[in-house]
Design an enzyme around this catalytic site. Structure first.
Site, PDB file in Angstrom:
ATOM      1  N   LEU A 226     -86.872 -16.983  17.096  1.00  9.90           N
ATOM      2  CA  LEU A 226     -88.007 -17.327  17.964  1.00  9.90           C
ATOM      3  C   LEU A 226     -89.206 -16.442  17.636  1.00  9.90           C
ATOM      4  CD1 LEU A 226     -86.239 -17.846  21.420  1.00  9.90           C
ATOM      5  CD2 LEU A 226     -86.309 -19.317  19.388  1.00  9.90           C
ATOM      6  N   ALA A 227     -90.277 -17.092  17.296  1.00  9.41           N
ATOM      7  CA  ALA A 227     -91.461 -16.326  16.874  1.00  9.41           C
ATOM      8  C   ALA A 227     -92.744 -17.066  17.237  1.00  9.41           C
ATOM      9  CB  ALA A 227     -91.407 -16.074  15.379  1.00  9.41           C
ATOM     10  N   ALA A 228     -92.720 -17.723  18.407  1.00  7.93           N
ATOM     11  CA  ALA A 228     -93.890 -18.515  18.788  1.00  7.93           C
ATOM     12  C   ALA A 228     -94.867 -17.726  19.650  1.00  7.93           C
ATOM     13  CB  ALA A 228     -93.443 -19.769  19.531  1.00  7.93           C
TER      14      ALA A 228
ATOM     15  N   ARG B 257    -100.368  -7.961  23.454  1.00 11.44           N
ATOM     16  CA  ARG B 257    -100.470  -6.506  23.556  1.00 11.44           C
ATOM     17  C   ARG B 257    -100.625  -5.802  22.207  1.00 11.44           C
ATOM     18  NH1 ARG B 257     -95.398  -5.526  27.240  1.00 11.44           N
ATOM     19  NH2 ARG B 257     -94.976  -7.665  26.574  1.00 11.44           N
TER      20      ARG B 257
ATOM     21  N   GLY C 298     -90.844 -21.230  27.477  1.00 11.10           N
ATOM     22  CA  GLY C 298     -89.662 -20.395  27.686  1.00 11.10           C
ATOM     23  C   GLY C 298     -88.736 -20.373  26.477  1.00 11.10           C
TER      24      GLY C 298
ATOM     25  N   ASN D 167     -79.658  -7.668  28.800  1.00 10.72           N
ATOM     26  CA  ASN D 167     -79.681  -8.664  27.733  1.00 10.72           C
ATOM     27  C   ASN D 167     -80.650  -8.220  26.633  1.00 10.72           C
ATOM     28  OD1 ASN D 167     -79.681 -11.020  26.220  1.00 10.72           O
ATOM     29  ND2 ASN D 167     -81.133 -12.070  27.568  1.00 10.72           N
TER      30      ASN D 167
ATOM     31  N   ASN E  80     -93.699  -4.811  21.296  1.00  4.94           N
ATOM     32  CA  ASN E  80     -94.773  -5.483  22.027  1.00  4.94           C
ATOM     33  C   ASN E  80     -96.145  -4.914  21.742  1.00  4.94           C
ATOM     34  OD1 ASN E  80     -93.165  -7.383  23.628  1.00  4.94           O
ATOM     35  ND2 ASN E  80     -92.260  -5.502  24.428  1.00  4.94           N
TER      36      ASN E  80
ATOM     37  N   TYR F 128    -112.156  -1.384 -18.080  1.00  3.14           N
ATOM     38  CA  TYR F 128    -112.868  -2.381 -17.283  1.00  3.14           C
ATOM     39  C   TYR F 128    -114.360  -2.313 -17.565  1.00  3.14           C
ATOM     40  CZ  TYR F 128    -113.976  -4.884 -12.883  1.00  3.14           C
ATOM     41  OH  TYR F 128    -114.415  -5.782 -11.946  1.00  3.14           O
TER      42      TYR F 128
ATOM     43  N   SER G  92    -110.587  16.364 -29.143  1.00  2.00           N
ATOM     44  CA  SER G  92    -110.973  16.508 -27.731  1.00  2.00           C
ATOM     45  C   SER G  92    -112.383  16.002 -27.495  1.00  2.00           C
ATOM     46  CB  SER G  92    -110.941  17.978 -27.329  1.00  2.00           C
ATOM     47  OG  SER G  92    -109.653  18.463 -27.449  1.00  2.00           O
TER      48      SER G  92
HETATM   49  C1  UD1 Z   1     -86.127 -12.040  27.069  1.00  3.50           C
HETATM   50  C2  UD1 Z   1     -84.860 -12.423  27.861  1.00  3.50           C
HETATM   51  C3  UD1 Z   1     -84.394 -11.210  28.679  1.00  3.50           C
HETATM   52  C4  UD1 Z   1     -84.149 -10.046  27.729  1.00  3.50           C
HETATM   53  C5  UD1 Z   1     -85.380  -9.739  26.898  1.00  3.50           C
HETATM   54  C6  UD1 Z   1     -85.050  -8.731  25.844  1.00  3.50           C
HETATM   55  C7  UD1 Z   1     -85.048 -14.801  28.402  1.00  3.50           C
HETATM   56  C8  UD1 Z   1     -85.377 -15.777  29.441  1.00  3.50           C
HETATM   57  N1  UD1 Z   1     -85.167 -13.510  28.756  1.00  3.50           N
HETATM   58  O1  UD1 Z   1     -87.147 -11.758  28.029  1.00  3.50           O
HETATM   59  O2  UD1 Z   1     -83.205 -11.507  29.382  1.00  3.50           O
HETATM   60  O3  UD1 Z   1     -83.732  -8.907  28.471  1.00  3.50           O
HETATM   61  O4  UD1 Z   1     -85.845 -10.927  26.230  1.00  3.50           O
HETATM   62  O5  UD1 Z   1     -86.230  -8.337  25.187  1.00  3.50           O
HETATM   63  O6  UD1 Z   1     -84.688 -15.170  27.297  1.00  3.50           O
HETATM   64  N2  UD1 Z   1     -90.672 -17.135  22.738  1.00  3.50           N
HETATM   65  C9  UD1 Z   1     -91.024 -18.312  22.137  1.00  3.50           C
HETATM   66  N3  UD1 Z   1     -91.414 -19.347  22.908  1.00  3.50           N
HETATM   67  C10 UD1 Z   1     -91.443 -19.280  24.261  1.00  3.50           C
HETATM   68  C11 UD1 Z   1     -91.071 -18.072  24.871  1.00  3.50           C
HETATM   69  C12 UD1 Z   1     -90.684 -17.017  24.077  1.00  3.50           C
HETATM   70  O7  UD1 Z   1     -91.008 -18.408  20.905  1.00  3.50           O
HETATM   71  O8  UD1 Z   1     -91.786 -20.283  24.884  1.00  3.50           O
HETATM   72  C13 UD1 Z   1     -90.262 -16.016  21.890  1.00  3.50           C
HETATM   73  C14 UD1 Z   1     -91.203 -14.821  21.984  1.00  3.50           C
HETATM   74  O9  UD1 Z   1     -92.180 -14.887  20.963  1.00  3.50           O
HETATM   75  C15 UD1 Z   1     -90.264 -13.651  21.766  1.00  3.50           C
HETATM   76  C16 UD1 Z   1     -88.942 -14.130  22.319  1.00  3.50           C
HETATM   77  O10 UD1 Z   1     -89.020 -15.532  22.364  1.00  3.50           O
HETATM   78  O11 UD1 Z   1     -90.074 -13.353  20.403  1.00  3.50           O
HETATM   79  C17 UD1 Z   1     -88.625 -13.573  23.705  1.00  3.50           C
HETATM   80  O12 UD1 Z   1     -89.612 -13.966  24.627  1.00  3.50           O
HETATM   81  P1  UD1 Z   1     -90.201 -12.965  25.709  1.00  3.50           P
HETATM   82  O13 UD1 Z   1     -91.248 -13.660  26.453  1.00  3.50           O
HETATM   83  O14 UD1 Z   1     -90.531 -11.680  25.074  1.00  3.50           O
HETATM   84  O15 UD1 Z   1     -88.935 -12.776  26.667  1.00  3.50           O
HETATM   85  P2  UD1 Z   1     -88.701 -11.589  27.656  1.00  3.50           P
HETATM   86  O16 UD1 Z   1     -89.431 -11.850  28.918  1.00  3.50           O
HETATM   87  O17 UD1 Z   1     -88.912 -10.308  26.981  1.00  3.50           O
HETATM   88 MG    MG Z   2     -89.974  -9.607  25.244  1.00  9.43          MG
END
Ligand code: UD1
Ligand code: MG
Length: 458
Positions: free
Chosen positions: A11-13, A18, A83, A173, A230, A373, A409
């Site tokens: 997941l990297a969206a 920050r 999410g 988690n 972050n 150059y 030289s």
């Molecule tokens: C998430 C976990 C939490 C955990 C924490 C650890 C969930 C609901 N919660 O929370 O339990 O303790 O990570 O750091 O999973 N992302 C998307 N698309 C989205 C949302 C998120 O690609 O729609 C990616 C973000 O870029 C990120 C990752 O998912 O790389 C996690 O998302 P983030 O919003 O940081 O979740 P946390 O609130 O930190």
């Molecule tokens: Mg996070």
């Protein structure tokens, strides 16, 4: 387990506001490699053959970067960030192909090690449907809490949805999960968004799976390996941890680091046993060092190949394409770029060698410059074996110095020099007996006359 197929969904969206950066967060680098590429490496090391990268913010830039660091990865665009479960579902096409194991990973958790993932995959092989990678952060605030009953994980509760009692739980988690491919899509599709943030939480699949009496378990990873990035302070923290691990590995593999905390490696640095690295040395990307080399203090080395028993620095700068063969020496305040320094050749002091070959055993005097150059194009200098370049010479490329060629030289060499020839490229010295004394006397009397005239004015 090796015969189980595995897909890693990364997941990297996210936007990463920050970081305060024009660049997507996960492209910020650790040890010269985007943090998401570290995640890819860990997934591959844990046996993932499929890679699905979920992108959103900066999608074009992400696609371009991914083509370099993970050419085999498929990218899936998550149009709206609704999410973590919603993000995983964006990779439905990949998941639906039917893998035994699906590893869900975060692009901003670059220190995750393959071992933690392998342990999670092993639990899947043993029959678990969902394996959550947990950890115990020094301060659990902000993390989802792992709710366990009788050794089974029953739920993950996000901080915002926790009761006061649940907030006291220290086991959290880390975000990453391993899910049995057979159940993955069904579990994800069952996730709703009735929670404090109104998001589709990946973490909800725990409760959904346990309600179906599927086996759900948590494993534990170190706090460091689950560190999420972050902001730039955390980026620096992750860099420090990465460097510490790498230095430790280097030393255990037979490299001497006199002051390890001052030596910086790149993600791809290769360094052989019995090499000694003095304090304050920087290795940029693309460095390969064989065994028994000595890298002296304050050297900056990037894109260079250094063969056995070479001697580099102190204060040397090796740039991309520097290729030092056995026992070559590049000494203080020398810069080498795109040049081969053949066996036993010496470039010892205050010299620039660029776009060149320095033949075996050649000796390059202090202050030699290859003038490569003209402001528009680069030209090649070829220096033969055993040549001797006198100090403070300029070799104006394209130019060839033959084997055993000898350059006086202070020469400016604009024409090629045959084997074993001596070349002067400077005005001949003229010596006039007594003229020094005569000049000194003339200057002294002129100065005295001037002083006298100035005194008379008052
Ligand atoms: C998430 C976990 C939490 C955990 C924490 C650890 C969930 C609901 N919660 O929370 O339990 O303790 O990570 O750091 O999973 N992302 C998307 N698309 C989205 C949302 C998120 O690609 O729609 C990616 C973000 O870029 C990120 C990752 O998912 O790389 C996690 O998302 P983030 O919003 O940081 O979740 P946390 O609130 O930190
Ligand atoms: Mg996070």
């Amino acid at each position: 387990m090796s015969q189980r197929s595995c897909l890693s969904v990364i997941l990297a969206a996210g936007e990463g506001t920050r970081m305060k950066s024009a660049q997507p967060k996960v492209l910020h680098q650790i040890a010269g490699l985007p943090m998401v590429a570290h995640v890819v490496k860990a997934a591959e090391a844990a046996g993932a053959s499929g890679l699905a990268l979920v992108i959103g913010h900066g999608a074009d830039e992400m696609r371009k970067a991914a083509a370099k660091f993970a050419p085999k990865a498929e990218t899936f665009e998550q149009e709206k960030r609704l999410g973590t479960a919603h993000a995983v579902i964006a990779a439905r096409a990949a998941i639906s192909r039917g893998y035994d194991d699906v590893l869900v990973m975060f692009g901003d958790t670059p220190l995750i090690d393959a071992d933690a993932l392998t342990v999670a995959r092993r639990r899947l092989a043993e029959g678990a449907a969902v394996v959550v990678i947990g950890f115990r952060p020094p301060n659990p605030a902000g993390y989802g809490r792992l709710i366990e009953r009788d050794g089974k994980l029953t739920a993950i509760r996000e901080e915002k949805d926790c009761s006061e009692e649940e907030k006291k739980i220290g086991f959290c988690n880390a975000g990453m999960m391993a899910v049995a491919g057979a159940h993955a899509m069904k579990l994800l599709d069952a996730v709703g968004n009735e929670n404090a943030k109104g998001e589709y939480y990946l973490t909800d699949i725990v409760e959904i799976a346990s309600a179906q009496n599927l086996d759900v378990v948590a494993t534990e990873a170190s706090f460091e390996s689950a560190l999420g990035i972050n902001n730039r302070a955390e980026l620096a923290q992750a860099e420090a941890i990465w460097q510490q691990r790498r230095r430790h590995d280097a030393m255990l593999s037979g490299v001497t680091l006199i002051a390890p905390e001052t030596v910086f490696f790149s993600h791809d640095t290769e360094i052989g046993a019995d090499t000694i690295v003095e304090p304050n040395v920087w290795f940029g990307p693309g460095v390969r060092i064989a065994s028994g080399a000595k890298i002296h203090a304050f050297s900056h080395v990037e894109g260079a190949t250094i063969a056995s028993n070479c001697d580099v620095g102190p204060f040397a700068r090796l740039r991309p394409g520097a290729d030092l063969r056995n026992k070559a020496k590049v000494g203080n305040f020398c810069e080498v770029k795109q040049a081969v320094i053949e066996d036993g050749a010496k470039v010892n002091h205050l010299t620039y060698i660029g776009d060149a070959r320095v033949g075996a055993g050649a000796n390059i005097g202090a202050g030699t410059i290859t003038c490569n150059y003209d402001g528009y194009s680069k030209f090649f200098t070829d220096i033969g074996a055993g040549a001797f370049i006198g100090s403070n010479s300029s070799l104006v490329a394209p130019v060839t110095i033959g084997n055993g060629g000898y350059i006086a030289s202070g020469s400016v060499i604009t024409e090629s020099v045959p084997d074993d020839a001596l070349a002067f490229g400077r005005a001949r010295q003229k010596t006039i007996p007594g003229k020094g004394k005569e000049l000194r006397e003339r200057f002294a009397s002129a100065a005295a006359a001037k002083k006298k005239a100035a005194g008379a004015d008052h």
